[in-house]
Write an enzyme that holds these catalytic residues in place. Sequence first.
Site, PDB file in Angstrom:
ATOM      1  N   ARG A 255     110.011   5.041  34.740  1.00  0.00           N
ATOM      2  CA  ARG A 255     109.083   6.093  34.309  1.00  0.00           C
ATOM      3  C   ARG A 255     108.189   6.446  35.494  1.00  0.00           C
ATOM      4  NH1 ARG A 255     104.741   3.874  30.831  1.00  0.00           N
ATOM      5  NH2 ARG A 255     103.414   4.348  32.609  1.00  0.00           N
ATOM      6  N   HIS A 259     102.733   7.195  30.774  1.00  0.00           N
ATOM      7  CA  HIS A 259     103.343   7.070  29.441  1.00  0.00           C
ATOM      8  C   HIS A 259     103.166   8.382  28.686  1.00  0.00           C
ATOM      9  CE1 HIS A 259     104.177   5.809  25.372  1.00  0.00           C
ATOM     10  NE2 HIS A 259     102.950   6.127  25.020  1.00  0.00           N
ATOM     11  N   TYR A 268      97.403  -0.166  35.936  1.00  0.00           N
ATOM     12  CA  TYR A 268      98.224  -1.362  35.703  1.00  0.00           C
ATOM     13  C   TYR A 268      99.461  -1.460  36.583  1.00  0.00           C
ATOM     14  CZ  TYR A 268     100.453   2.131  32.646  1.00  0.00           C
ATOM     15  OH  TYR A 268     101.031   3.263  32.144  1.00  0.00           O
TER      16      TYR A 268
END
Lengths: 357, 317
Positions: A255, A259, A268
């Site tokens: 990805r 998100h 993160y």
Amino acid sequence: MLSKAWDGSVNYCQMMDEQGNIDPLIFPKDLDDKKIIEMYRWMTLTRAADAKALSLQRQGRLQTYGPSMGQEATQIGTAMAMRKDDIFVPNFRQHGVFIARGLPLDVFYLYWKGYEEGCIIPKEVGGMPYIVPVATQIPHAMGIAFAQKYLKKDAAVVGFVGDGGTSEGDFYEGINFAGVWKLPLVIIIENNQWAISVPRARQTAAKTLAQKAVAAGLPGVQVDGNDVVAVYKAVTDAINNAKGGATVIECVTYRMSMHTTADDPTKYRSDADVAMWQKKDPVARVKTYLTKKGVWDDKKEQQLANDNKEEVDAAVDKAEKFKPDPKSMFTNIYSFMPDVLKAEMDAAVEADFWQEE
Amino acid sequence: MVGALNNALDLMLKENDKLVVFGEDVGKDGGVFRVTDGLQAKYGDGRVFDSPLAESGIAGAAIGMAIGGMHPVAEMQFAGFMFLGFSQMVNHAARYRTRTRGNVTLPLMIRTPVSGGVKTLEHHSESPEIYWSHMGGIVVIEPSNPYDAKGLMIKALRMTDPVVFLEPTKLYRLFKQNIPDEAYEVPVGKAAVMQEGTQLTIVTYGTMAPLVKDVVAKKKTDAEIIDLRTINPIDEATIIASAKKTGRVLIVHEASMSFGVGAEVAARVAEKAIFELDAPIMRVAGPSLPYPFPAYEKYWVPNATRISQAIDKILQE
């Protein structure tokens, strides 16, 4: 006495490497340049539509949006392997599958603008609408596959799930039923390494996600999900074998974006991690291959970019002209209109509650 | 009621070749309460078959089959276990029609035994009707007698809606009733006036309906008894008309009192008929706490004494 209760393994397959090199011996015979260019076209259109959606969201012209950047090979490879009558069941990120299966782009934007009308999928697209609760679509895919078999249709059903989704009970229940009932189902695990902020390693201690198929008695394979050819080949094989039962295919991808637009991945994950995966970009890989083959050049690239932009802009225009009818919320709940629901609808009309702000 | 339900499924399997019956133990075993007894032998294991033990998978499979053009009838073995399929039902069964603005409909039925009074293990006696009713989109049916059970099931299986069909375990074999052999329909979304009366209205359904009828008969109360039959969508018109006629409304159900069907009925009566009432609306219901273990259930389930006392009280107001 000790003996092997199960003896098997999970294979990994790549067909086009990061530099666009292929092994002609195993390269699918039906993939000529024309077809690869078509794949490239869908991949770039998906990326253009995705970038536009992100930009619209930032301008407040779209609701929360989940980008697909980086996952185009998995999505287009699957869509191109599907036959006309096959049916796909997405989660919420398979924009490329919708696009390559011919969903009018304005319908895609309608969905992300927050209208249920974006779930009206034309029959010829052969797909179900986006499903948000993680992995809950896998039992549906299994049930739709059951119906194909029961009604003696030839279609296979292709269901998508993410790496995080394989931790859900519905994922296992779906593939387990499919195993017992021998259903024409293909499950694509779109392993993009991240379930929002939780990395793949924290979803399961299993070495691959494909091996989860073993517990349901199904074959599981792992492919380079950034290699559109490997995905195409694996899905084609699985569909060809679908009458004999289901297959689980783990596509290892990444990805490259957030998100959703509500997420900030810099919190993160490291830039180095993203940069490493950028080198494996699925779209650039196909371009390199086509360029090296001498069937692609800057002029064609420019023309394609212009075409894509035109198509995207026209779709956005159309979607932005959509006028919602609040009554449609009430009239599509049951096959009949209950008095109590009609009373609520009539009260809203009478009080003029539905004025545009 | 077991025979009526079995007969209804039999007739519908015959009528609609896209209809299948599946779930845990419904095949050879005929279901733990024998509702599907003999159906596999008659229609084959392609139409009546067992599933793996997984309620979410069962509900999700039913949704997928319905999307794919079939009409699945799935059994959840007990009400307490159907919550494992809750997500599928509320997130998808209830929403698919509206999500697609009517382009995808889900003709399906989830049937399950409900309510207590038969001393079962924990999780076998819940009354889950409000969970399925609250969000809208699912038709929730709960018959109280064999005639209605058959007619409601046939009607529901001729509709294109997702239906949760709740079968009171206690009424499966409580009494016999002669019912027509042929297929007939009982309207969905329409309450039954079990008996007419003038002194008070008692709104009830499921396990409590026959009990209320007995109590009223023994007391010779001139009560109008309404059996809801369909919990969602609720038949407000029948309730309000009766409330206006009698001026007194008592609601009796087995499910817990708080946030229950009784609250819904009471609110609607208050909104539409409060100035025509002669007494406060009253409720008799299970206590607002989880259904107990079998040895305690006699203290939990509303009984004849409680109903009788409530009738006396509301008539004195």
